[in-house]
Design a protein around this motif. Structure first.
Motif, PDB file in Angstrom:
ATOM      1  N   ILE A   1       0.855  -1.173   0.000  1.00 21.96           N
ATOM      2  CA  ILE A   1       0.000   0.000   0.000  1.00 21.96           C
ATOM      3  C   ILE A   1       0.900   1.236   0.000  1.00 21.96           C
ATOM      4  O   ILE A   1       1.706   1.420   0.902  1.00 21.96           O
ATOM      5  CB  ILE A   1      -0.936   0.010   1.222  1.00 21.96           C
ATOM      6  N   LEU A   2       0.734   2.069  -1.008  1.00 18.37           N
ATOM      7  CA  LEU A   2       1.547   3.273  -1.145  1.00 18.37           C
ATOM      8  C   LEU A   2       0.872   4.510  -0.561  1.00 18.37           C
ATOM      9  O   LEU A   2       1.532   5.406  -0.046  1.00 18.37           O
ATOM     10  CB  LEU A   2       1.856   3.528  -2.613  1.00 18.37           C
ATOM     11  N   THR A   3      -0.452   4.572  -0.702  1.00 22.87           N
ATOM     12  CA  THR A   3      -1.185   5.730  -0.212  1.00 22.87           C
ATOM     13  C   THR A   3      -2.471   5.282   0.462  1.00 22.87           C
ATOM     14  O   THR A   3      -2.990   4.196   0.188  1.00 22.87           O
ATOM     15  CB  THR A   3      -1.549   6.709  -1.344  1.00 22.87           C
TER      16      THR A   3
ATOM     17  N   GLN B   1     -20.331   7.380   5.455  1.00 20.65           N
ATOM     18  CA  GLN B   1     -19.870   6.122   6.043  1.00 20.65           C
ATOM     19  C   GLN B   1     -18.358   6.048   5.866  1.00 20.65           C
ATOM     20  O   GLN B   1     -17.819   6.583   4.887  1.00 20.65           O
ATOM     21  CB  GLN B   1     -20.508   4.925   5.328  1.00 20.65           C
ATOM     22  N   PRO B   2     -17.656   5.383   6.779  1.00 22.25           N
ATOM     23  CA  PRO B   2     -16.211   5.232   6.610  1.00 22.25           C
ATOM     24  C   PRO B   2     -15.865   4.637   5.245  1.00 22.25           C
ATOM     25  O   PRO B   2     -16.493   3.675   4.803  1.00 22.25           O
ATOM     26  CB  PRO B   2     -15.822   4.283   7.740  1.00 22.25           C
ATOM     27  N   GLN B   3     -14.909   5.256   4.584  1.00 19.79           N
ATOM     28  CA  GLN B   3     -14.481   4.817   3.252  1.00 19.79           C
ATOM     29  C   GLN B   3     -13.030   5.234   3.061  1.00 19.79           C
ATOM     30  O   GLN B   3     -12.680   6.393   3.294  1.00 19.79           O
ATOM     31  CB  GLN B   3     -15.358   5.472   2.184  1.00 19.79           C
ATOM     32  N   VAL B   4     -12.216   4.287   2.648  1.00 18.27           N
ATOM     33  CA  VAL B   4     -10.801   4.537   2.449  1.00 18.27           C
ATOM     34  C   VAL B   4     -10.421   4.124   1.033  1.00 18.27           C
ATOM     35  O   VAL B   4     -10.848   3.083   0.546  1.00 18.27           O
ATOM     36  CB  VAL B   4      -9.956   3.740   3.480  1.00 18.27           C
ATOM     37  N   ILE B   5      -9.642   4.962   0.378  1.00 20.20           N
ATOM     38  CA  ILE B   5      -9.071   4.604  -0.923  1.00 20.20           C
ATOM     39  C   ILE B   5      -7.619   4.232  -0.666  1.00 20.20           C
ATOM     40  O   ILE B   5      -6.850   5.027  -0.130  1.00 20.20           O
ATOM     41  CB  ILE B   5      -9.145   5.768  -1.928  1.00 20.20           C
TER      42      ILE B   5
ATOM     43  N   CYS C   1      -4.680   0.541  -9.725  1.00 24.72           N
ATOM     44  CA  CYS C   1      -3.885   0.625  -8.500  1.00 24.72           C
ATOM     45  C   CYS C   1      -4.701   0.997  -7.270  1.00 24.72           C
ATOM     46  O   CYS C   1      -4.195   0.902  -6.154  1.00 24.72           O
ATOM     47  CB  CYS C   1      -2.756   1.641  -8.666  1.00 24.72           C
ATOM     48  N   ASN C   2      -5.920   1.460  -7.443  1.00 27.97           N
ATOM     49  CA  ASN C   2      -6.711   1.888  -6.292  1.00 27.97           C
ATOM     50  C   ASN C   2      -7.715   0.817  -5.877  1.00 27.97           C
ATOM     51  O   ASN C   2      -8.352   0.178  -6.724  1.00 27.97           O
ATOM     52  CB  ASN C   2      -7.480   3.173  -6.600  1.00 27.97           C
ATOM     53  N   LEU C   3      -7.845   0.655  -4.577  1.00 29.88           N
ATOM     54  CA  LEU C   3      -8.869  -0.192  -3.983  1.00 29.88           C
ATOM     55  C   LEU C   3      -9.695   0.687  -3.061  1.00 29.88           C
ATOM     56  O   LEU C   3      -9.155   1.564  -2.393  1.00 29.88           O
ATOM     57  CB  LEU C   3      -8.245  -1.311  -3.152  1.00 29.88           C
ATOM     58  N   VAL C   4     -10.983   0.443  -3.016  1.00 34.49           N
ATOM     59  CA  VAL C   4     -11.852   1.171  -2.107  1.00 34.49           C
ATOM     60  C   VAL C   4     -12.358   0.187  -1.057  1.00 34.49           C
ATOM     61  O   VAL C   4     -12.829  -0.901  -1.388  1.00 34.49           O
ATOM     62  CB  VAL C   4     -13.048   1.808  -2.859  1.00 34.49           C
ATOM     63  N   VAL C   5     -12.225   0.574   0.201  1.00 35.90           N
ATOM     64  CA  VAL C   5     -12.742  -0.214   1.323  1.00 35.90           C
ATOM     65  C   VAL C   5     -13.786   0.664   1.996  1.00 35.90           C
ATOM     66  O   VAL C   5     -13.476   1.749   2.468  1.00 35.90           O
ATOM     67  CB  VAL C   5     -11.618  -0.586   2.317  1.00 35.90           C
ATOM     68  N   ARG C   6     -15.035   0.186   1.980  1.00 36.51           N
ATOM     69  CA  ARG C   6     -16.153   1.018   2.429  1.00 36.51           C
ATOM     70  C   ARG C   6     -17.010   0.268   3.446  1.00 36.51           C
ATOM     71  O   ARG C   6     -17.362  -0.889   3.230  1.00 36.51           O
ATOM     72  CB  ARG C   6     -17.008   1.402   1.221  1.00 36.51           C
TER      73      ARG C   6
ATOM     74  N   GLU D   1     -13.663  -2.871  -3.257  1.00 33.52           N
ATOM     75  CA  GLU D   1     -13.865  -2.758  -4.698  1.00 33.52           C
ATOM     76  C   GLU D   1     -12.560  -2.404  -5.396  1.00 33.52           C
ATOM     77  O   GLU D   1     -11.717  -1.707  -4.829  1.00 33.52           O
ATOM     78  CB  GLU D   1     -14.893  -1.663  -5.017  1.00 33.52           C
ATOM     79  N   ALA D   2     -12.435  -2.878  -6.625  1.00 33.00           N
ATOM     80  CA  ALA D   2     -11.275  -2.566  -7.451  1.00 33.00           C
ATOM     81  C   ALA D   2     -11.751  -2.393  -8.893  1.00 33.00           C
ATOM     82  O   ALA D   2     -12.710  -3.038  -9.326  1.00 33.00           O
ATOM     83  CB  ALA D   2     -10.245  -3.691  -7.371  1.00 33.00           C
ATOM     84  N   LEU D   3     -11.063  -1.544  -9.611  1.00 35.39           N
ATOM     85  CA  LEU D   3     -11.359  -1.342 -11.027  1.00 35.39           C
ATOM     86  C   LEU D   3     -10.982  -2.600 -11.804  1.00 35.39           C
ATOM     87  O   LEU D   3      -9.937  -3.205 -11.544  1.00 35.39           O
ATOM     88  CB  LEU D   3     -10.562  -0.149 -11.562  1.00 35.39           C
TER      89      LEU D   3
END
Length: 102
Positions: free
Chosen positions: A1-3, A20-24, A49-54, A64-66
């Motif tokens: 995880i870079l960011t 609601q809590p959500q992190v990219i 490269c981005n994942l969303v955790v909600r 979720e991931a693209l």
């Protein structure tokens, strides 16, 4: 995880709104990114490269991931297909392991 971008904290600080809590999470597989850049120099915006955790409430979380195949579809560059297939396989395995551990 870079960011890591805490969307709830950011929107609260900037707009004084509650979500609601959500992190990219910004994650990168350097060998795959390099292969993609060799095939398409301007692929940076489309790298998966981005994942969303909600938080979904009641102890439920969505990850979720693209779809990496988007890189091929948007660019029309078939030389990205092998990279997209590899990334799809890796993401599918990771997401499946999350489902199994839930």
């Amino acid at each position: 995880i870079l960011t890591e971008i805490d969307m709830a904290a950011t929107l609260k600080a900037k707009l004084d709104v509650d979500i609601q809590p959500q992190v990219i999470l910004g994650a990168c597989n350097p060998p795959l990114a390099h292969r993609a850049l060799q095939a398409e120099q301007s692929i940076g915006l489309l790298l998966p490269c981005n994942l969303v955790v909600r938080a979904e409430g009641e102890g439920r979380t969505t990850v979720e991931a693209l779809d990496p195949q988007t890189m091929v579809g948007i660019t029309g560059n078939d030389s990205l297909r092998e990279v997209a297939d590899d990334a799809t396989s890796r993401l599918t395995t990771a997401l499946q392991s999350l489902r199994e551990s839930a």
